[in-house]
Design an enzyme around this catalytic site. Structure first.
Site, PDB file in Angstrom:
ATOM      1  N   HIS A 109       0.867  -1.290  -0.088  1.00  0.00           N
ATOM      2  CA  HIS A 109      -0.084   0.234  -0.105  1.00  0.00           C
ATOM      3  C   HIS A 109       0.942   1.249  -0.155  1.00  0.00           C
ATOM      4  O   HIS A 109       1.914   1.576   0.840  1.00  0.00           O
ATOM      5  CB  HIS A 109      -0.963   0.102   1.330  1.00  0.00           C
ATOM      6  CG  HIS A 109      -2.037   1.138   1.255  1.00  0.00           C
ATOM      7  ND1 HIS A 109      -3.024   1.204   0.634  1.00  0.00           N
ATOM      8  CD2 HIS A 109      -1.847   2.372   1.635  1.00  0.00           C
ATOM      9  CE1 HIS A 109      -3.842   2.323   0.853  1.00  0.00           C
ATOM     10  NE2 HIS A 109      -2.809   3.267   1.319  1.00  0.00           N
ATOM     11  N   CYS A 110       0.849   1.997  -0.953  1.00  0.00           N
ATOM     12  CA  CYS A 110       1.549   3.132  -1.221  1.00  0.00           C
ATOM     13  C   CYS A 110       1.009   4.554  -0.709  1.00  0.00           C
ATOM     14  O   CYS A 110       0.064   4.933  -1.077  1.00  0.00           O
ATOM     15  CB  CYS A 110       1.856   3.443  -2.808  1.00  0.00           C
ATOM     16  SG  CYS A 110       3.154   4.865  -2.923  1.00  0.00           S
ATOM     17  N   PRO A 111       1.465   5.136   0.418  1.00  0.00           N
ATOM     18  CA  PRO A 111       0.698   6.255   1.041  1.00  0.00           C
ATOM     19  C   PRO A 111       0.842   7.504   0.171  1.00  0.00           C
ATOM     20  O   PRO A 111      -0.057   8.489  -0.108  1.00  0.00           O
ATOM     21  CB  PRO A 111       1.197   6.782   2.110  1.00  0.00           C
ATOM     22  CG  PRO A 111       2.871   5.926   2.037  1.00  0.00           C
ATOM     23  CD  PRO A 111       2.581   4.676   1.246  1.00  0.00           C
TER      24      PRO A 111
END
Length: 388
Positions: free
Chosen positions: A184-186
């Site tokens: 999951h890429c912020p």
């Protein structure tokens, strides 16, 4: 008297033995009564954390669970803030490039270098904007919520309560399972999965190339801007028109011929607000792009290694554990999704013929990846899938 004393002595001894026996019996009875609830409580306590699959990693995950929960909450709520930072920082560099550096390029560079900088800079900018937009807006892919007998699954998600196909994992931030999940890429406020993995990697690669381009091209400008700001900072600290007396003769400040006691007017070259902002903007751009080039370049290189091996970030961890487990049994683990180094890149970029290296890799392309993310037996194994 003697028989009576003997009888009394025997009675006392019997009473002592009876007391001792009763005391021991009561103590053993109490210990037996307490032993059962204590063992029961101990069993309940052990059942909370022990099973046949428990190891040090599971215990560490349990200890760090509050930290993971906090990271998930912060990432979920501040996702749009991270996206805003990416857009703002990139826009600031583009603004400096257009209003500060482009006029300088048009004035000083030869026509050949001028065409190179204009063409490469705009191509890089278009690639960055396109792939970042697609990476943030494209759903990563989700497994079906209802059971489908036609879709094979390898495990069951206890949080989503649905079957999980191969290469699918649950995202605690998105609260759902993701097909071929990488992480999951912020900075995208989105998961990187089957349908947007290519956009994410292309964005990282193009942004790294753009930052390296700005850092290398602007290195001499950064040195000149730093020296200019440092020079004028020292000049501003000195007062104009410093009175020089006879002591100046001793330290050699002014010539000795009739100059003692006079005032020397030191002239400064003009340093306007525009010059100051230009130099600071160049320094800001160089520091920012150089930092991003190093950090993001390392991340891009790591993902390139994973793509070459046909893995995701999560699968690298799982495969390493599986390889160690089989190594203890004298066996060798082989990744079933590794089709060879070149084929892995072809599958990742969706290259089917030679022209696709241009239209699908070097130019913006919105084509879908291979497969649906549910089954992975559509690719040829152990042979060249495309003569490219």
């Amino acid at each position: 008297m003697r028989p009576c004393s003997t009888v009394m002595h025997l009675l006392l001894r019997c009473m002592r033995r009876c007391c001792r026996h009763s005391h021991r019996h009561s103590r053993s009875r109490m210990a037996r009564r307490l032993r059962q609830p204590v063992n029961y409580i101990r069993l309940i306590f052990k059942s909370l954390y022990f099973n046949s699959l428990t190891n040090s990693e599971v215990l560490l995950d349990c200890i760090l669970e509050p930290v993971f929960w906090m990271v998930e909450v912060v990432t979920r709520w501040f996702g749009m803030v991270f996206v805003f930072l990416v857009v703002a920082l990139t826009s600031s560099v583009v603004f400096i490039g257009y209003f500060c550096l482009l006029p300088l390029v048009l004035q000083t560079y030869s026509p050949g270098w001028m065409i190179w900088h204009i063409c490469y800079g705009h191509w890089n900018l278009v690639m960055i904007v396109f792939h970042y937009y697609k990476a943030t807006k494209t759903p990563p892919g989700y497994p079906p919520k209802t059971k489908n007998n036609d879709v094979p699954f390898v495990s069951f998600c206890k949080k989503c309560v649905i079957p999980k196909p191969a290469r699918s994992h649950h995202c605690g931030i998105c609260k759902t399972c993701i097909l071929k999940m990488d992480h999951h890429c912020p900075w995208l406020n989105n998961c990187v999965g089957h349908y947007n993995h290519r956009y994410f990697f292309s964005f990282c690669l193009c942004l790294t190339l753009g930052c390296m381009y700005c850092s290398i091209s602007g290195h001499s400008l950064f040195i000149d801007a730093y020296n200019a700001i440092d020079q004028f900072r020292h000049l501003e600290a000195e007062k104009q028109g410093v009175p020089v007396t006879g002591i100046g003769l001793l330290i050699g400040i002014v010539p000795s011929e009739g100059m003692a006691g006079k005032v020397v007017q030191v002239s400064q070259p003009p340093y306007t607000y525009k010059d100051r902002m230009f130099h600071k903007s160049v320094m800001y751009m160089w520091v920012l792009t150089s930092t991003v080039a190093v950090t993001l370049g390392a991340l891009t290189l790591w993902h390139a290694v994973l793509i070459t091996c046909g893995e995701t970030s999560i699968e690298r961890h799982i495969n390493n554990k599986e390889a160690k487990r089989l190594a203890k049994r004298g066996k060798v683990y082989r990744n079933p999704f590794n089709y060879g180094k070149l084929n892995n890149w072809k599958v990742f970029f969706g290259v089917e013929k030679r022209s696709h290296w241009l239209t699908r890799v070097l130019l913006p392309s919105g084509h879908s990846p291979y497969g649906d993310g549910l089954t992975w037996d559509i690719y040829p194994l152990k042979k060249d899938m495309m003569q490219v």
